[in-house]
Design an enzyme around this catalytic site. Sequence first.
Site, short mmCIF file in Angstrom:
data_model
loop_
_atom_site.label_atom_id
_atom_site.label_comp_id
_atom_site.label_asym_id
_atom_site.label_seq_id
_atom_site.Cartn_x
_atom_site.Cartn_y
_atom_site.Cartn_z
N SER A 143 43.58 43.18 38.65
CA SER A 143 44.15 42.73 37.38
C SER A 143 43.89 43.79 36.32
O SER A 143 43.00 44.64 36.47
CB SER A 143 43.51 41.40 36.96
OG SER A 143 43.82 41.09 35.62
N TYR A 156 36.61 35.30 34.71
CA TYR A 156 37.77 35.86 35.42
C TYR A 156 37.68 37.38 35.44
O TYR A 156 37.92 38.02 36.47
CB TYR A 156 39.06 35.40 34.73
CG TYR A 156 40.32 35.96 35.36
CD1 TYR A 156 40.91 35.33 36.44
CD2 TYR A 156 40.92 37.11 34.86
CE1 TYR A 156 42.07 35.82 37.02
CE2 TYR A 156 42.08 37.62 35.43
CZ TYR A 156 42.65 36.98 36.51
OH TYR A 156 43.79 37.48 37.08
#
Length: 252
Positions: A143, A156
Amino acid sequence: MSLSLFDLTGRRALITGSSQGIGFALAKGLQAAGADIVLNGRDTDKLAAAAAQLGEGTHQLPFDATDHAGVRAAVDGFEAEHGAIDILVNNAGMQHRTALEDFPADAFEKLMQTNIASVFHVGQACARHMIRRSKGKIINIASVQTALARPGIAPYTMTKGAVANLTKGMATDWAQYGLQCNGLAPGYFDTPLNAALVADPEFTTWLEKRTPAGRWGKVEELVGTCIFLASDASSFVNGTTVFVDGGITASL
Protein backbone atom coordinates in the site's frame (compact mmCIF):
# COMPACT_ATOMS: atom_id res chain seq x y z
CA MET A 1 10.25 -11.49 -28.63
CA SER A 2 10.09 -8.64 -26.12
CA LEU A 3 6.29 -8.90 -25.80
CA SER A 4 6.53 -12.66 -25.26
CA LEU A 5 8.26 -11.92 -21.96
CA PHE A 6 4.87 -10.77 -20.62
CA ASP A 7 2.88 -13.76 -21.95
CA LEU A 8 1.29 -15.80 -19.14
CA THR A 9 -0.23 -18.49 -21.36
CA GLY A 10 -0.14 -21.89 -19.69
CA ARG A 11 0.35 -20.50 -16.18
CA ARG A 12 -2.11 -20.54 -13.34
CA ALA A 13 -2.60 -17.66 -10.89
CA LEU A 14 -4.22 -17.75 -7.45
CA ILE A 15 -5.43 -14.35 -6.25
CA THR A 16 -6.64 -14.11 -2.66
CA GLY A 17 -9.57 -11.84 -1.86
CA SER A 18 -10.45 -11.67 -5.53
CA SER A 19 -14.25 -11.53 -5.66
CA GLN A 20 -14.21 -7.71 -5.99
CA GLY A 21 -12.06 -4.60 -6.05
CA ILE A 22 -8.33 -4.76 -6.71
CA GLY A 23 -8.22 -8.55 -6.46
CA PHE A 24 -10.84 -9.03 -9.14
CA ALA A 25 -9.25 -6.41 -11.40
CA LEU A 26 -5.90 -8.19 -11.14
CA ALA A 27 -7.52 -11.56 -11.82
CA LYS A 28 -9.16 -10.15 -14.93
CA GLY A 29 -5.90 -8.59 -16.08
CA LEU A 30 -3.84 -11.73 -15.56
CA GLN A 31 -6.47 -13.71 -17.45
CA ALA A 32 -6.19 -11.29 -20.38
CA ALA A 33 -2.43 -11.94 -20.38
CA GLY A 34 -3.11 -15.66 -20.79
CA ALA A 35 -3.18 -17.03 -17.24
CA ASP A 36 -5.71 -19.49 -15.90
CA ILE A 37 -7.33 -17.96 -12.82
CA VAL A 38 -8.06 -19.34 -9.35
CA LEU A 39 -10.32 -16.98 -7.42
CA ASN A 40 -10.34 -17.00 -3.63
CA GLY A 41 -12.59 -15.56 -0.95
CA ARG A 42 -14.74 -16.58 2.01
CA ASP A 43 -18.11 -15.60 0.53
CA THR A 44 -18.96 -18.40 -1.90
CA ASP A 45 -21.83 -16.47 -3.51
CA LYS A 46 -19.62 -13.48 -4.32
CA LEU A 47 -16.92 -15.86 -5.53
CA ALA A 48 -19.33 -17.61 -7.89
CA ALA A 49 -20.54 -14.29 -9.28
CA ALA A 50 -16.96 -13.17 -9.93
CA ALA A 51 -16.11 -16.49 -11.59
CA ALA A 52 -19.14 -16.15 -13.86
CA GLN A 53 -17.83 -12.79 -15.05
CA LEU A 54 -14.44 -14.30 -15.94
CA GLY A 55 -16.04 -17.20 -17.77
CA GLU A 56 -15.66 -20.93 -18.19
CA GLY A 57 -12.51 -22.50 -16.80
CA THR A 58 -12.16 -20.11 -13.88
CA HIS A 59 -11.48 -22.00 -10.67
CA GLN A 60 -13.00 -21.10 -7.30
CA LEU A 61 -11.02 -21.97 -4.19
CA PRO A 62 -12.86 -20.75 -1.08
CA PHE A 63 -10.79 -20.63 2.09
CA ASP A 64 -10.07 -18.29 4.98
CA ALA A 65 -6.60 -16.87 4.35
CA THR A 66 -6.09 -16.38 8.11
CA ASP A 67 -6.54 -20.11 8.87
CA HIS A 68 -3.12 -21.77 8.50
CA ALA A 69 -4.38 -25.35 8.43
CA GLY A 70 -7.28 -24.48 6.14
CA VAL A 71 -5.00 -22.67 3.70
CA ARG A 72 -2.56 -25.57 3.59
CA ALA A 73 -5.34 -28.10 2.99
CA ALA A 74 -6.92 -25.98 0.23
CA VAL A 75 -3.66 -25.32 -1.63
CA ASP A 76 -2.38 -28.88 -1.32
CA GLY A 77 -5.74 -30.25 -2.41
CA PHE A 78 -5.92 -27.96 -5.43
CA GLU A 79 -2.39 -28.81 -6.55
CA ALA A 80 -3.11 -32.52 -6.23
CA GLU A 81 -6.34 -32.29 -8.24
CA HIS A 82 -5.64 -29.57 -10.82
CA GLY A 83 -1.89 -29.03 -10.99
CA ALA A 84 0.52 -26.21 -10.32
CA ILE A 85 -0.21 -22.76 -8.97
CA ASP A 86 2.51 -20.81 -10.77
CA ILE A 87 1.60 -17.31 -9.58
CA LEU A 88 0.29 -16.19 -6.20
CA VAL A 89 -1.12 -12.72 -5.60
CA ASN A 90 -1.59 -12.15 -1.86
CA ASN A 91 -4.33 -9.53 -2.04
CA ALA A 92 -6.65 -10.32 0.89
CA GLY A 93 -6.81 -7.37 3.25
CA MET A 94 -9.00 -5.12 5.37
CA GLN A 95 -9.08 -1.61 6.83
CA HIS A 96 -10.30 -0.19 10.15
CA ARG A 97 -10.28 3.55 10.80
CA THR A 98 -10.12 4.76 14.41
CA ALA A 99 -7.86 7.18 16.26
CA LEU A 100 -4.92 5.22 17.66
CA GLU A 101 -5.67 6.09 21.29
CA ASP A 102 -9.15 4.56 20.90
CA PHE A 103 -8.26 1.70 18.55
CA PRO A 104 -10.01 -1.52 19.69
CA ALA A 105 -7.67 -4.38 20.54
CA ASP A 106 -9.83 -6.90 18.68
CA ALA A 107 -9.72 -4.78 15.51
CA PHE A 108 -5.92 -4.55 15.86
CA GLU A 109 -5.63 -8.34 16.08
CA LYS A 110 -7.96 -8.83 13.13
CA LEU A 111 -5.89 -6.43 11.00
CA MET A 112 -2.72 -8.34 11.82
CA GLN A 113 -4.30 -11.68 10.93
CA THR A 114 -5.93 -10.48 7.71
CA ASN A 115 -3.18 -8.22 6.37
CA ILE A 116 0.01 -9.93 7.59
CA ALA A 117 -0.61 -13.50 8.72
CA SER A 118 -2.54 -14.33 5.54
CA VAL A 119 0.50 -13.38 3.45
CA PHE A 120 2.60 -15.82 5.47
CA HIS A 121 0.02 -18.62 5.45
CA VAL A 122 -0.79 -18.57 1.73
CA GLY A 123 2.75 -17.65 0.71
CA GLN A 124 4.23 -20.59 2.59
CA ALA A 125 1.61 -23.05 1.34
CA CYS A 126 2.21 -22.11 -2.31
CA ALA A 127 5.98 -21.72 -1.97
CA ARG A 128 6.40 -25.30 -0.77
CA HIS A 129 5.14 -26.48 -4.16
CA MET A 130 6.97 -23.77 -6.13
CA ILE A 131 10.28 -24.67 -4.47
CA ARG A 132 9.86 -28.28 -5.57
CA ARG A 133 9.41 -27.07 -9.16
CA SER A 134 12.26 -24.51 -8.90
CA LYS A 135 10.06 -21.65 -10.13
CA GLY A 136 7.21 -19.43 -9.01
CA LYS A 137 5.99 -15.87 -8.64
CA ILE A 138 4.64 -14.35 -5.42
CA ILE A 139 3.18 -10.84 -5.50
CA ASN A 140 2.17 -9.32 -2.18
CA ILE A 141 -0.20 -6.37 -2.25
CA ALA A 142 1.24 -3.62 -0.08
CA SER A 143 0.00 0.00 0.00
CA VAL A 144 0.98 3.63 -0.16
CA GLN A 145 0.80 3.23 3.63
CA THR A 146 3.83 0.95 3.36
CA ALA A 147 5.78 4.21 3.15
CA LEU A 148 3.42 6.87 4.52
CA ALA A 149 0.99 7.29 7.43
CA ARG A 150 -2.30 9.12 7.87
CA PRO A 151 -4.31 9.83 11.02
CA GLY A 152 -6.67 7.09 12.16
CA ILE A 153 -5.05 4.10 10.43
CA ALA A 154 -1.80 3.53 12.35
CA PRO A 155 -2.30 -0.26 12.76
CA TYR A 156 -3.12 -0.61 9.04
CA THR A 157 0.07 1.32 8.25
CA MET A 158 1.97 -1.11 10.48
CA THR A 159 0.56 -4.12 8.64
CA LYS A 160 1.47 -2.80 5.21
CA GLY A 161 4.99 -1.96 6.33
CA ALA A 162 5.25 -5.55 7.54
CA VAL A 163 4.07 -6.84 4.15
CA ALA A 164 6.98 -5.10 2.44
CA ASN A 165 9.48 -6.53 4.92
CA LEU A 166 7.97 -10.01 4.72
CA THR A 167 8.34 -9.71 0.94
CA LYS A 168 12.05 -9.01 1.41
CA GLY A 169 12.28 -12.04 3.69
CA MET A 170 10.53 -14.27 1.17
CA ALA A 171 12.96 -13.20 -1.54
CA THR A 172 15.94 -13.68 0.74
CA ASP A 173 14.90 -17.24 1.61
CA TRP A 174 13.36 -18.37 -1.66
CA ALA A 175 15.23 -16.69 -4.53
CA GLN A 176 17.79 -19.50 -4.33
CA TYR A 177 14.99 -21.89 -5.35
CA GLY A 178 13.99 -19.91 -8.44
CA LEU A 179 11.13 -17.88 -6.93
CA GLN A 180 10.60 -14.16 -7.44
CA CYS A 181 8.77 -12.50 -4.53
CA ASN A 182 7.82 -8.84 -4.88
CA GLY A 183 5.33 -6.30 -3.62
CA LEU A 184 2.84 -4.11 -5.45
CA ALA A 185 1.84 -0.99 -3.52
CA PRO A 186 -1.28 0.84 -4.73
CA GLY A 187 -1.87 4.47 -3.89
CA TYR A 188 -5.43 5.73 -3.49
CA PHE A 189 -7.74 3.74 -5.75
CA ASP A 190 -11.50 3.85 -6.17
CA THR A 191 -12.40 0.48 -4.58
CA PRO A 192 -15.04 -0.86 -2.17
CA LEU A 193 -12.45 -0.64 0.62
CA ASN A 194 -12.17 3.12 -0.01
CA ALA A 195 -15.87 3.75 -0.66
CA ALA A 196 -16.27 6.07 2.34
CA LEU A 197 -13.30 8.16 1.25
CA VAL A 198 -14.41 8.31 -2.38
CA ALA A 199 -17.80 9.59 -1.21
CA ASP A 200 -16.18 12.31 0.93
CA PRO A 201 -15.76 15.49 -1.18
CA GLU A 202 -13.32 16.99 1.34
CA PHE A 203 -11.04 13.95 1.20
CA THR A 204 -11.19 13.76 -2.58
CA THR A 205 -10.24 17.44 -2.85
CA TRP A 206 -7.30 16.85 -0.50
CA LEU A 207 -6.22 13.76 -2.48
CA GLU A 208 -6.36 15.55 -5.82
CA LYS A 209 -4.10 18.29 -4.46
CA ARG A 210 -1.76 15.86 -2.69
CA THR A 211 -1.25 13.50 -5.63
CA PRO A 212 0.89 14.78 -8.53
CA ALA A 213 -1.41 12.96 -10.99
CA GLY A 214 -4.31 14.92 -9.47
CA ARG A 215 -6.87 12.10 -9.19
CA TRP A 216 -7.92 8.75 -7.76
CA GLY A 217 -6.35 5.71 -9.40
CA LYS A 218 -8.37 3.26 -11.47
CA VAL A 219 -7.94 -0.40 -10.53
CA GLU A 220 -7.13 -1.27 -14.14
CA GLU A 221 -3.97 0.82 -13.79
CA LEU A 222 -2.51 -1.80 -11.44
CA VAL A 223 -2.72 -4.57 -14.03
CA GLY A 224 0.41 -3.75 -16.05
CA THR A 225 2.69 -3.83 -13.02
CA CYS A 226 1.11 -7.07 -11.83
CA ILE A 227 1.63 -8.73 -15.22
CA PHE A 228 5.26 -7.57 -15.20
CA LEU A 229 5.86 -9.06 -11.75
CA ALA A 230 4.05 -12.29 -12.71
CA SER A 231 5.92 -12.79 -15.98
CA ASP A 232 9.39 -13.68 -17.25
CA ALA A 233 10.02 -9.96 -17.73
CA SER A 234 10.81 -9.73 -14.00
CA SER A 235 13.06 -12.80 -13.78
CA PHE A 236 15.79 -10.91 -11.85
CA VAL A 237 13.49 -8.64 -9.81
CA ASN A 238 13.29 -9.87 -6.24
CA GLY A 239 12.34 -8.47 -2.85
CA THR A 240 11.26 -5.07 -4.09
CA THR A 241 7.97 -3.20 -3.71
CA VAL A 242 6.72 -1.23 -6.70
CA PHE A 243 4.56 1.80 -5.90
CA VAL A 244 1.71 2.56 -8.30
CA ASP A 245 0.43 5.74 -6.72
CA GLY A 246 0.32 8.64 -9.16
CA GLY A 247 3.49 10.03 -7.61
CA ILE A 248 2.21 10.53 -4.08
CA THR A 249 5.23 8.90 -2.38
CA ALA A 250 7.62 10.95 -4.51
CA SER A 251 6.21 14.32 -3.52
CA LEU A 252 5.81 16.48 -0.42
